[in-house]
Scaffold this motif. Structure first.
Motif, mmCIF file in Angstrom:
data_model
loop_
_atom_site.group_PDB
_atom_site.id
_atom_site.type_symbol
_atom_site.label_atom_id
_atom_site.label_comp_id
_atom_site.label_asym_id
_atom_site.label_seq_id
_atom_site.Cartn_x
_atom_site.Cartn_y
_atom_site.Cartn_z
ATOM 1 N N ILE A 1 -15.314 -0.005 -71.857
ATOM 2 C CA ILE A 1 -14.186 0.607 -71.142
ATOM 3 C C ILE A 1 -14.261 2.128 -71.249
ATOM 4 O O ILE A 1 -14.091 2.848 -70.265
ATOM 5 C CB ILE A 1 -12.841 0.077 -71.710
ATOM 6 N N VAL A 2 -14.540 2.607 -72.461
ATOM 7 C CA VAL A 2 -14.600 4.062 -72.683
ATOM 8 C C VAL A 2 -15.717 4.690 -71.843
ATOM 9 O O VAL A 2 -15.525 5.728 -71.213
ATOM 10 C CB VAL A 2 -14.811 4.361 -74.191
ATOM 11 N N THR A 3 -16.875 4.028 -71.807
ATOM 12 C CA THR A 3 -17.998 4.580 -71.032
ATOM 13 C C THR A 3 -17.639 4.660 -69.554
ATOM 14 O O THR A 3 -17.910 5.675 -68.888
ATOM 15 C CB THR A 3 -19.256 3.700 -71.218
ATOM 16 N N LEU A 4 -17.012 3.601 -69.067
ATOM 17 C CA LEU A 4 -16.623 3.585 -67.659
ATOM 18 C C LEU A 4 -15.642 4.721 -67.341
ATOM 19 O O LEU A 4 -15.810 5.472 -66.382
ATOM 20 C CB LEU A 4 -15.977 2.233 -67.341
ATOM 21 N N GLY B 1 -22.831 7.930 -74.413
ATOM 22 C CA GLY B 1 -21.390 7.711 -74.539
ATOM 23 C C GLY B 1 -21.095 6.358 -75.151
ATOM 24 O O GLY B 1 -20.256 6.231 -76.047
ATOM 25 N N PHE B 2 -21.810 5.339 -74.682
ATOM 26 C CA PHE B 2 -21.620 3.982 -75.204
ATOM 27 C C PHE B 2 -21.991 3.930 -76.684
ATOM 28 O O PHE B 2 -21.207 3.475 -77.523
ATOM 29 C CB PHE B 2 -22.492 2.998 -74.396
ATOM 30 N N ALA B 3 -23.182 4.421 -76.993
ATOM 31 C CA ALA B 3 -23.683 4.341 -78.368
ATOM 32 C C ALA B 3 -22.796 5.133 -79.327
ATOM 33 O O ALA B 3 -22.506 4.698 -80.436
ATOM 34 C CB ALA B 3 -25.121 4.860 -78.429
ATOM 35 N N HIS B 4 -22.349 6.296 -78.870
ATOM 36 C CA HIS B 4 -21.527 7.134 -79.729
ATOM 37 C C HIS B 4 -20.168 6.491 -79.998
ATOM 38 O O HIS B 4 -19.633 6.586 -81.101
ATOM 39 C CB HIS B 4 -21.361 8.511 -79.077
#
Lengths: 224, 359
Positions: free
Chosen positions: A19-22, A155-158
């Protein structure tokens, strides 16, 4: 291999990061475009602001977000007025906090990609009757695709790897804010090293494989 | 300017260390070359016409206001085609998709060239499936020209389209540009610093220097101005447009006639009636006070001294001669000039040793 609690933590982490990445892709694109093209003197100011989470201790970021989103905070007042209640210690609050926390990791690669395109192709598109919005979607986006990929992965990994901000803003509530990193912390606190190990090694492998894929296939590194 | 002045441009622009200040009329037919040394503002002027650069001023094209104090038509709403110095082909699209990009965005799809006609004209049918990265420099520029034509422009702007290419690639593209010159009805504004491109392609010439208009007019008249830097040198020359009116097959000669005179030139399989453009080097023109038909020089024409100036060496003088409505240049020594006692307005005989077709 994993207990139900562990699976819940993993699923929650993946859900949060997705969700955050999106959201970050949607938010970062206009910010990156503006930073890449503005001649405003405010550019440095906003670049520094966006980059802050890279150097700020997560607890500091989390602390201020907590104040801001709390019952007395500016954002908290708004959310209460809207009838949503307050965001801290909810999944939504965690999403908001994570967006701030991971923002530079998405903005910066996209900004770099936009800057690398330069004006030439966009000017060519303008002479071929493409409006500014048309130019953005038909020329800038496809040419900046490597930047979008890098930004998404980072972004996803972080977000998967965050800990301090989660503890400050989200606490440690199963199914709401108990993500993998928090779960590992719990195991270590309880001296359950075996359980901690199975999650920790998973995180280690995930992070390494992600970066390996990024560095292997990143089209940015290809010479044009 | 003499021909219908249908494009009127007035621009003022100030950058650090550079100022553009021009007010000029351009014909709405044929190829107009914007000519000048680098830094003369010719590319900036072209970018202003395209709306890529925003200068104070006004621009009217065939009665349509593209820019004035209140309005500024953005680039994407101007009916132009633009060929950049670098081809700027979209790297993520194939050649075909690059052509389609402008073609499907043109407002009036029915008139103008079809894509097939454009592809034929530029000879790029075999390249359509390729990505730009797999094209040579010359091929890229041909595709870029085709892409600019595919939007069906009413004004074609070309910014030194050959400058980034080596001599062989230039030779490869020039014939296509000449073909365009014949096939296109739209006006073309062509920026260049190369005199030979002017000689081959231009009908009208606008000379810029340090952001200012130096001279403008029909090619023959403007190109033969002795103030043009390259004219004072050994490469000084004049361009004359003529028509082949007679052939002498036994001598392999052709007679090229123009307003005010005619010249025998080598016959390169011409047809009677064919239009040719030839170049007379200033160093091949000598002057005499009487018509001397006893020498080996076959082409002797009556002329009037129009301008006299210094050459690039203290011993050299440049003389501009008017022959009918055309001008040619003569490069001679200051001593010859002195011993002939030439002054502006004098009638002389121009002995033209040779004239060559421009290539």
């Amino acid at each position: 291999m994993f207990s139900d609690g562990n699976w819940a933590a993993i699923l929650l982490t993946v859900k949060l990061a997705s969700i955050v990445t999106l959201l970050l892709l949607i938010i970062s694109t206009p910010i990156a475009w503006w930073l890449a093209h503005t001649r405003s003197r405010l550019k440095s100011f906003f670049e520094a602001l966006v980059a802050l989470p890279i150097v700020l201790p997560p607890s500091v970021l989390g602390f201020y977000l907590l104040l801001l989103m709390g019952p007395q905070g500016f954002v908290g007042q708004i959310t209460q007025a809207l009838g949503i209640g307050t965001l801290p210690f909810t999944f939504a609050g965690l999403v908001v906090a994570s967006v701030f926390y991971s923002l530079p990791f998405v903005v910066q690669p996209i900004q770099l990609a936009f800057e690398n395109i330069g004006e030439n192709y966009l000017e060519a598109a303008a002479t071929l009757r493409a409006s500014p919005l048309d130019r953005f979607f038909s020329v800038a986006m496809p040419l900046a695709l490597p930047g979008f990929l890098t930004g998404s992965v980072l972004g996803f990994a972080h977000t998967v790897g965050e800990f301090g901000v989660v503890l400050m803003v989200g606490g440690n509530i199963p199914g709401v804010s108990r993500v993998v990193s928090v779960q590992i912390y719990d195991y270590v606190e309880a001296l359950e090293y075996g359980q901690a190990h199975s999650l920790a090694i998973t995180m280690l492998l995930f992070s390494f494989v992600t970066l390996l894929l990024l560095y292997t296939f990143n089209p940015n590194r290809r010479t044009r | 300017m003499s021909v219908c002045a249908d494009i009127h441009a007035r621009f003022k622009l100030n950058y650090a260390g550079f100022a553009l200040d021009v007010d000029l009329n351009l014909p709405s037919q044929g190829v107009t070359a914007l000519f000048g040394p680098s830094g003369s503002g010719k590319s900036t002027l072209l970018r202003c016409i395209a709306g890529l650069e925003r200068a104070a001023g006004s621009l009217t094209v065939k009665g349509e206001v593209w820019q004035d104090e209140k309005h500024f038509l953005p680039t994407h709403q101007r009916p132009i085609g633009y060929v950049f110095q670098e081809a700027n082909l979209f790297p993520h699209l194939s050649v075909q998709a690059n052509l389609n990009y402008g073609f499907k965005r043109q407002p009036h799809r029915h008139d103008g060239f079809s894509l097939d006609e454009i592809v034929d004209l530029l000879g790029i049918a075999h390249l359509l499936d390729r990505k730009p990265e797999r094209l040579s420099g010359g091929e890229k520029q041909r595709v870029a020209i085709a892409r600019a034509l595919a939007v069906n422009p009413r004004l074609l702007l070309m910014d030194e389209p050959l400058a980034a290419l080596d001599l062989a690639r230039k030779r490869e593209i020039l014939p296509f540009l000449e073909k365009l010159h014949e096939a296109l009805e739209m006006p073309v504004i062509y920026v260049t610093h190369a005199p030979n491109e002017v000689a081959r392609l231009a009908d009208h010439l606008v000379v810029l220097n340090q952001g200012q208009l130096q001279s403008a007019g029909p090619l023959n008249e403007t190109f033969s101005h002795v103030e043009l830097p390259q004219q004072a040198s050994d490469a000084g020359s004049a361009i004359i447009e003529a028509q082949i009116t007679e052939l002498q097959p036994q001598w392999h000669l052709a007679l090229a006639s123009f307003e005010g005179g005619e010249l025998w030139i080598r016959d390169l399989s011409f047809n009677v009636g064919q239009k040719v453009r030839f170049q007379v080097m200033a160093r091949d023109v000598s002057l005499a006070l009487t018509a001397d038909h006893s020498s080996s020089i076959a082409n002797v024409l009556p002329a009037v001294v129009d301008q006299i100036s210094d050459g690039d060496h203290p011993g050299i003088a440049m003389v501009r001669l008017k022959i009918g409505r055309n001008y040619i240049l003569s490069r001679l020594t200051q001593r010859s000039l002195h011993s002939l006692g030439l002054n502006v307005g004098d009638s002389v005989w121009a002995q033209i040793k040779s004239a060559a077709i421009v290539e």
